[in-house]
Design a protein around this motif. Structure first.
Motif, PDB file in Angstrom:
ATOM      1  N   GLU A   1       0.832  -1.201   0.000  1.00  0.00           N
ATOM      2  CA  GLU A   1       0.000   0.000   0.000  1.00  0.00           C
ATOM      3  C   GLU A   1       0.870   1.255   0.000  1.00  0.00           C
ATOM      4  O   GLU A   1       1.872   1.336   0.706  1.00  0.00           O
ATOM      5  CB  GLU A   1      -0.921   0.009   1.225  1.00  0.00           C
ATOM      6  CG  GLU A   1      -1.960  -1.101   1.235  1.00  0.00           C
ATOM      7  CD  GLU A   1      -2.925  -1.011   0.069  1.00  0.00           C
ATOM      8  OE1 GLU A   1      -3.284   0.133  -0.314  1.00  0.00           O
ATOM      9  OE2 GLU A   1      -3.301  -2.070  -0.480  1.00  0.00           O
ATOM     10  N   HIS A   2       0.469   2.252  -0.809  1.00  0.00           N
ATOM     11  CA  HIS A   2       1.210   3.511  -0.873  1.00  0.00           C
ATOM     12  C   HIS A   2       1.026   4.276   0.437  1.00  0.00           C
ATOM     13  O   HIS A   2      -0.101   4.383   0.949  1.00  0.00           O
ATOM     14  CB  HIS A   2       0.708   4.349  -2.046  1.00  0.00           C
ATOM     15  CG  HIS A   2       1.699   5.365  -2.513  1.00  0.00           C
ATOM     16  ND1 HIS A   2       2.044   6.468  -1.769  1.00  0.00           N
ATOM     17  CD2 HIS A   2       2.435   5.431  -3.666  1.00  0.00           C
ATOM     18  CE1 HIS A   2       2.935   7.178  -2.425  1.00  0.00           C
ATOM     19  NE2 HIS A   2       3.195   6.583  -3.580  1.00  0.00           N
ATOM     20  N   HIS A   3       2.104   4.778   0.992  1.00  0.00           N
ATOM     21  CA  HIS A   3       2.027   5.433   2.303  1.00  0.00           C
ATOM     22  C   HIS A   3       1.483   6.863   2.229  1.00  0.00           C
ATOM     23  O   HIS A   3       1.163   7.463   3.255  1.00  0.00           O
ATOM     24  CB  HIS A   3       3.404   5.450   2.967  1.00  0.00           C
ATOM     25  CG  HIS A   3       4.406   6.365   2.320  1.00  0.00           C
ATOM     26  ND1 HIS A   3       4.912   6.134   1.071  1.00  0.00           N
ATOM     27  CD2 HIS A   3       4.975   7.522   2.759  1.00  0.00           C
ATOM     28  CE1 HIS A   3       5.768   7.099   0.756  1.00  0.00           C
ATOM     29  NE2 HIS A   3       5.816   7.963   1.764  1.00  0.00           N
TER      30      HIS A   3
ATOM     31  N   PHE B   1      -3.584   3.533  -4.180  1.00  0.00           N
ATOM     32  CA  PHE B   1      -2.425   3.286  -5.036  1.00  0.00           C
ATOM     33  C   PHE B   1      -1.450   2.339  -4.340  1.00  0.00           C
ATOM     34  O   PHE B   1      -1.392   2.252  -3.108  1.00  0.00           O
ATOM     35  CB  PHE B   1      -1.694   4.591  -5.370  1.00  0.00           C
ATOM     36  CG  PHE B   1      -2.443   5.471  -6.315  1.00  0.00           C
ATOM     37  CD1 PHE B   1      -2.341   5.304  -7.695  1.00  0.00           C
ATOM     38  CD2 PHE B   1      -3.294   6.465  -5.825  1.00  0.00           C
ATOM     39  CE1 PHE B   1      -3.045   6.119  -8.553  1.00  0.00           C
ATOM     40  CE2 PHE B   1      -3.997   7.282  -6.684  1.00  0.00           C
ATOM     41  CZ  PHE B   1      -3.872   7.115  -8.054  1.00  0.00           C
ATOM     42  N   LYS B   2      -0.663   1.646  -5.149  1.00  0.00           N
ATOM     43  CA  LYS B   2       0.372   0.743  -4.646  1.00  0.00           C
ATOM     44  C   LYS B   2       1.739   1.417  -4.736  1.00  0.00           C
ATOM     45  O   LYS B   2       1.949   2.356  -5.502  1.00  0.00           O
ATOM     46  CB  LYS B   2       0.399  -0.552  -5.454  1.00  0.00           C
ATOM     47  CG  LYS B   2      -0.920  -1.325  -5.462  1.00  0.00           C
ATOM     48  CD  LYS B   2      -1.239  -1.912  -4.112  1.00  0.00           C
ATOM     49  CE  LYS B   2      -2.482  -2.800  -4.185  1.00  0.00           C
ATOM     50  NZ  LYS B   2      -2.832  -3.346  -2.861  1.00  0.00           N
ATOM     51  N   SER B   3       2.687   0.897  -3.973  1.00  0.00           N
ATOM     52  CA  SER B   3       4.053   1.424  -3.978  1.00  0.00           C
ATOM     53  C   SER B   3       5.034   0.272  -3.822  1.00  0.00           C
ATOM     54  O   SER B   3       4.635  -0.853  -3.496  1.00  0.00           O
ATOM     55  CB  SER B   3       4.229   2.429  -2.831  1.00  0.00           C
ATOM     56  OG  SER B   3       5.541   2.975  -2.837  1.00  0.00           O
ATOM     57  N   LEU B   4       6.300   0.554  -4.073  1.00  0.00           N
ATOM     58  CA  LEU B   4       7.356  -0.434  -3.861  1.00  0.00           C
ATOM     59  C   LEU B   4       7.931  -0.243  -2.461  1.00  0.00           C
ATOM     60  O   LEU B   4       8.424   0.834  -2.121  1.00  0.00           O
ATOM     61  CB  LEU B   4       8.461  -0.274  -4.910  1.00  0.00           C
ATOM     62  CG  LEU B   4       8.079  -0.682  -6.327  1.00  0.00           C
ATOM     63  CD1 LEU B   4       9.134  -0.200  -7.324  1.00  0.00           C
ATOM     64  CD2 LEU B   4       7.917  -2.200  -6.434  1.00  0.00           C
TER      65      LEU B   4
END
Length: 338
Positions: free
Chosen positions: A262-264, A269-272
């Protein structure tokens, strides 16, 4: 106790003098890699420059020095011979060794030969000799690089989609390692197209550096960007997967593994996210590991970690890049000129 005898042809950087650099982990040269292995006795070394005898004896005082390959071969029975001369001299040195010794293994620096035209001659020389020709594509012997391969093969991060490469110092020099790593990890580069040429110190060795795009199969696209090493030395690889990313940094001394989460900052949105960071991987001596593998090949308990065909493949990539450059940035199929 030493069971096997070794010799080194060429006492330049990788042959000898890298181990005079206090920043490098020992062994970083062929001379000390043999000196440090209890199963092998380094008995002889040769270089055209007489002054290298003094340097050799600083690190290996008992090793006999010769100024010619023929003299070394006439006076010693050798099991393993390292060839650390410039690539343009590799074929003639291999021929001398095969014709004038009973060496079981030739351990040769990359690239094995100076051009594709010499590949056929090399294969003819080795035919029916029983001698193993092992190229030093050094990262093949690094356990951290093996973990990269195993992680990719596990499918943990999903399907490979894109590759970004940043490098200095030539399509034959640094390129040999880059093209081999990608081949080993994810498969062969199929097609290339030049974007531009960048000046680097490797130009003095007739080794050009190009920025280019490439493809591996139909699904994976890549971009390689060349940098001028007068500013800084650089070798980096980013592998982008559907569920994560693997980053090769500092010439492979660091590898970072990322997963999708999960994007912080942004909802939906997703994140690495960093899974783990492996560092100081090059504190492990690749050459020491290579010599360990060579000993086991001599004993008949292992196969070579790197083969002649592994080392020839990067030459085909380099040749295709040159063809693209000479043909006004045309797309070229790798292997077309075999």
């Amino acid at each position: 106790m030493s069971n096997y005898k070794a010799a080194v042809i060429g006492l330049g950087k990788i042959g000898l003098t890298y181990d005079l650099d206090p920043k490098r982990e020992r062994p970083s040269s062929h001379v000390l890699a043999y000196e440090f292995n209890p199963a092998i006795k380094l008995v002889a070394a040769t270089d055209k420059i007489k002054e290298q005898e003094l340097t050799l004896h600083k690190l290996a005082p008992e090793v006999k020095f010769y100024q010619s390959v023929s003299e070394l071969l006439q006076n010693n029975e050798i099991d393993v011979i390292s060839i650390c001369t410039p690539p343009s001299h590799h074929l003639s040195a291999i021929q001398q060794v095969l014709q004038n010794s009973a060496a079981k293994i030739i351990f040769c620096e990359k690239p094995l030969v100076g051009s594709l035209e010499e590949v056929t001659k090399l294969k003819q020389l080795l035919q029916d000799t029983g001698c193993h020709l092992i190229p030093n594509l050094s990262r093949r012997w690094n356990s951290g690089m093996k973990r990269v391969k195993d992680t990719i093969s596990s499918g943990q991060y999903g399907e490979l989609q894109k590759i970004h490469v940043r490098y200095t110092r030539g399509i034959f020099n640094t390129g040999a390692h880059l093209f081999d790593l990608l081949h080993w990890w994810v498969g062969k580069i199929d097609r290339v197209r030049i974007l531009n040429r960048i000046e680097t110190s490797a130009d003095s060795d007739n080794d050009p550096s190009f920025s280019f795009i490439f493809k591996i199969g139909d699904a994976v696209t890549g971009f390689a960007e060349a940098f001028n090493d007068s500013q800084y030395y650089l070798v980096e690889i980013d592998l982008y997967f559907s569920k994560g990313k693997i980053s090769f940094r500092n010439s492979g001394d660091d590898v970072l593994y990322y997963r999708v989460g999960e994007h912080h900052l942004f909802s939906g949105f997703k994140s690495l996210l960093l899974d783990r960071h492996e560092n100081k991987l090059l504190a492990e001596s690749n050459l020491a590991n290579a010599v360990d593998n060579i000993v086991k090949v001599l004993e008949g308990t292992e196969s070579p970690m790197c083969t002649m065909d592994d080392s020839i493949y990067p030459l085909y990539v380099a040749q295709s890049l040159l063809q693209s450059y000479n043909n006004d940035s045309s797309e070229e199929r790798v292997g077309r000129y075999e």
